[in-house]
Write an enzyme that holds these catalytic residues in place. Sequence first.
Site, PDB file in Angstrom:
ATOM      1  N   ARG A   1       0.782  -1.277  -0.306  1.00  0.00           N
ATOM      2  CA  ARG A   1      -0.145   0.403   0.016  1.00  0.00           C
ATOM      3  C   ARG A   1       0.918   1.503  -0.309  1.00  0.00           C
ATOM      4  O   ARG A   1       1.514   1.424   0.458  1.00  0.00           O
ATOM      5  CB  ARG A   1      -1.229  -0.303   1.255  1.00  0.00           C
ATOM      6  CG  ARG A   1      -1.937  -0.777   1.352  1.00  0.00           C
ATOM      7  CD  ARG A   1      -2.611  -0.937   2.575  1.00  0.00           C
ATOM      8  NE  ARG A   1      -3.321  -2.972   2.469  1.00  0.00           N
ATOM      9  CZ  ARG A   1      -3.049  -3.882   3.195  1.00  0.00           C
ATOM     10  NH1 ARG A   1      -2.376  -3.856   3.045  1.00  0.00           N
ATOM     11  NH2 ARG A   1      -4.204  -4.836   2.904  1.00  0.00           N
TER      12      ARG A   1
ATOM     13  N   LYS B   1      -2.515  -2.030   7.616  1.00  0.00           N
ATOM     14  CA  LYS B   1      -4.268  -1.867   7.846  1.00  0.00           C
ATOM     15  C   LYS B   1      -4.345  -2.777   8.704  1.00  0.00           C
ATOM     16  O   LYS B   1      -5.307  -2.893   9.089  1.00  0.00           O
ATOM     17  CB  LYS B   1      -4.618  -1.776   5.992  1.00  0.00           C
ATOM     18  CG  LYS B   1      -6.221  -1.820   6.005  1.00  0.00           C
ATOM     19  CD  LYS B   1      -6.508  -1.587   5.091  1.00  0.00           C
ATOM     20  CE  LYS B   1      -8.307  -1.292   4.721  1.00  0.00           C
ATOM     21  NZ  LYS B   1      -8.273  -1.984   3.213  1.00  0.00           N
TER      22      LYS B   1
ATOM     23  N   HIS C   1      -1.912   2.881  -5.604  1.00  0.00           N
ATOM     24  CA  HIS C   1      -2.209   1.903  -4.140  1.00  0.00           C
ATOM     25  C   HIS C   1      -3.066   1.342  -5.588  1.00  0.00           C
ATOM     26  O   HIS C   1      -3.286  -0.373  -5.474  1.00  0.00           O
ATOM     27  CB  HIS C   1      -4.135   2.270  -4.180  1.00  0.00           C
ATOM     28  CG  HIS C   1      -4.013   1.505  -3.281  1.00  0.00           C
ATOM     29  ND1 HIS C   1      -4.856   0.466  -3.309  1.00  0.00           N
ATOM     30  CD2 HIS C   1      -3.976   1.722  -1.634  1.00  0.00           C
ATOM     31  CE1 HIS C   1      -4.994  -0.497  -2.285  1.00  0.00           C
ATOM     32  NE2 HIS C   1      -5.055   0.291  -1.497  1.00  0.00           N
TER      33      HIS C   1
ATOM     34  N   ARG D   1      -0.810  -2.454  -6.953  1.00  0.00           N
ATOM     35  CA  ARG D   1      -1.928  -3.565  -6.649  1.00  0.00           C
ATOM     36  C   ARG D   1      -2.538  -4.626  -7.084  1.00  0.00           C
ATOM     37  O   ARG D   1      -2.233  -5.272  -7.458  1.00  0.00           O
ATOM     38  CB  ARG D   1      -2.074  -3.308  -4.744  1.00  0.00           C
ATOM     39  CG  ARG D   1      -1.215  -3.061  -3.651  1.00  0.00           C
ATOM     40  CD  ARG D   1      -1.460  -2.256  -2.136  1.00  0.00           C
ATOM     41  NE  ARG D   1      -2.263  -3.103  -2.082  1.00  0.00           N
ATOM     42  CZ  ARG D   1      -2.326  -4.324  -0.510  1.00  0.00           C
ATOM     43  NH1 ARG D   1      -0.874  -4.225  -0.887  1.00  0.00           N
ATOM     44  NH2 ARG D   1      -2.856  -4.970  -0.874  1.00  0.00           N
TER      45      ARG D   1
ATOM     46  N   HIS E   1      -3.829  -9.872   2.479  1.00  0.00           N
ATOM     47  CA  HIS E   1      -5.101  -9.993   2.358  1.00  0.00           C
ATOM     48  C   HIS E   1      -5.421 -10.804   3.400  1.00  0.00           C
ATOM     49  O   HIS E   1      -4.950 -12.302   2.947  1.00  0.00           O
ATOM     50  CB  HIS E   1      -6.338 -10.466   0.912  1.00  0.00           C
ATOM     51  CG  HIS E   1      -6.073  -8.883   0.232  1.00  0.00           C
ATOM     52  ND1 HIS E   1      -6.104  -8.085  -1.127  1.00  0.00           N
ATOM     53  CD2 HIS E   1      -5.462  -7.601   0.405  1.00  0.00           C
ATOM     54  CE1 HIS E   1      -6.243  -7.405  -1.763  1.00  0.00           C
ATOM     55  NE2 HIS E   1      -5.837  -6.742  -0.090  1.00  0.00           N
TER      56      HIS E   1
ATOM     57  N   TYR F   1       9.680 -13.419  10.950  1.00  0.00           N
ATOM     58  CA  TYR F   1       8.644 -12.729  10.035  1.00  0.00           C
ATOM     59  C   TYR F   1       8.693 -13.702   8.913  1.00  0.00           C
ATOM     60  O   TYR F   1       7.401 -14.492   8.077  1.00  0.00           O
ATOM     61  CB  TYR F   1       8.476 -11.870   9.180  1.00  0.00           C
ATOM     62  CG  TYR F   1       7.992 -10.417  10.224  1.00  0.00           C
ATOM     63  CD1 TYR F   1       9.092 -10.123  11.557  1.00  0.00           C
ATOM     64  CD2 TYR F   1       7.329  -9.672  10.315  1.00  0.00           C
ATOM     65  CE1 TYR F   1       8.914  -9.205  12.321  1.00  0.00           C
ATOM     66  CE2 TYR F   1       6.978  -8.724  11.187  1.00  0.00           C
ATOM     67  CZ  TYR F   1       7.658  -8.698  12.829  1.00  0.00           C
ATOM     68  OH  TYR F   1       7.852  -7.769  13.667  1.00  0.00           O
TER      69      TYR F   1
END
Length: 409
Positions: A243, A270, A333, A336, A360, A370
């Site tokens: 993003r 987000k 944006h 993406r 998502h 990670y």
Amino acid sequence: MSLTITRLKSLKPKAKPYKVTDGRGLYIEITPSGSKLWRFRYRLGKSQKKICIGSFPEISLAEARDIAFEAKRKVARGDDPALEKRKQKIRNEYLAANTFETVAREYIEEMMVKGGLAQATIVKANYFLEQLAPAIGNRPLADIEPFEVLAPLKRLEGLGKHETAKKTRSFAGRVFRYGVATTRCTTDPTSLLKGALRAPRPTHYAAIVDPKKLGGLLRAIDDFDGYILTKYALQIAPHVFVRPGELRHADWDEFDLDEGIWRIPAGKMKARRAHAVPLSRQVVTLMEELGAQMGMEGYVFPSTRSRRRPMSENALNAAFRRMGYSKEEITAHGLRATASSLLNESGIWSPDAIERALAHGDSDAVRGIYHRGRHWDERVKMAQWWSDHLDELKAKGRNIEAKKRSVHC
């Protein structure tokens, strides 16, 4: 003898305060300044007590008698009117000090700033507070009713700001729930407003999904002659397809160029879940070039005004406009959507890996390291394939242009 209105008006001040009784514990005290103050005297157990009812004529004779009568009933039940009045005063002072705006600013500071949330998120929270403050900012948090919150939300909706109205309601709800948790109120009135606002239309960001046009965009980016940091951001953005806010707030401490990983902390995402981005060789090279020129401390893409602030929110879109692309053709944006469409169309990569790359529905808990989540190996290969594919699309156009020039020669 009971007081009358005529007698009350005739009472004159003296050098010292004096009292005139009305009966049953009610009396009026006249001060040297001329003020006439209603008092009620009562006995509770062995203690003689009194409460101040108010001043005459603001409190009429009839009103003073009614208040005194109610106080007398409380005494008969064993209650203490003076104690109740002190408690009410403390409660009123407490409520006055805990207005919606006061608690909201405390929530932003304690739960958002100290919680390490992204600066952009904090700025938005303050914006939502600005929308609510004129209507309920000075109201005690515990006294606010649903219709009071709905009014500013409907005003936003009337301006066509449906998404803002929805997010403002959500922010208000978080403040009220924080108020409940800190004993400043008992309920969240926004919970009753679900369904009171029209659902915002989903936002579709303009994106290029035609491979030839994408190649043209990539060549235009390479030819961009604007600010160097903006150019590097434009070159890197298609490869990582995060993003725009996540790219703008990227910090050098989040990058491990030797391992080829960008670890984005939860506060900048987000969904408030940490995310890792595998970096292709092309991206690592661009990052190394940028670091050699601009240094590797703080924001990767700082503002032109201060290195302590991130690049402007509109910087990339403004660059696209300068390059001749309209907002209906491409947005930052939208990169993406470009990656999502072409990666899915390739048929090479699993939809789950693509969705995870886009962050998502990433519901896995962070495991400390990670890059050991699901689909990581596939995502590493996909990141490199995608960068190689972008280079191929960019080169095809250049090769065609070179052939045309050689023919004309």
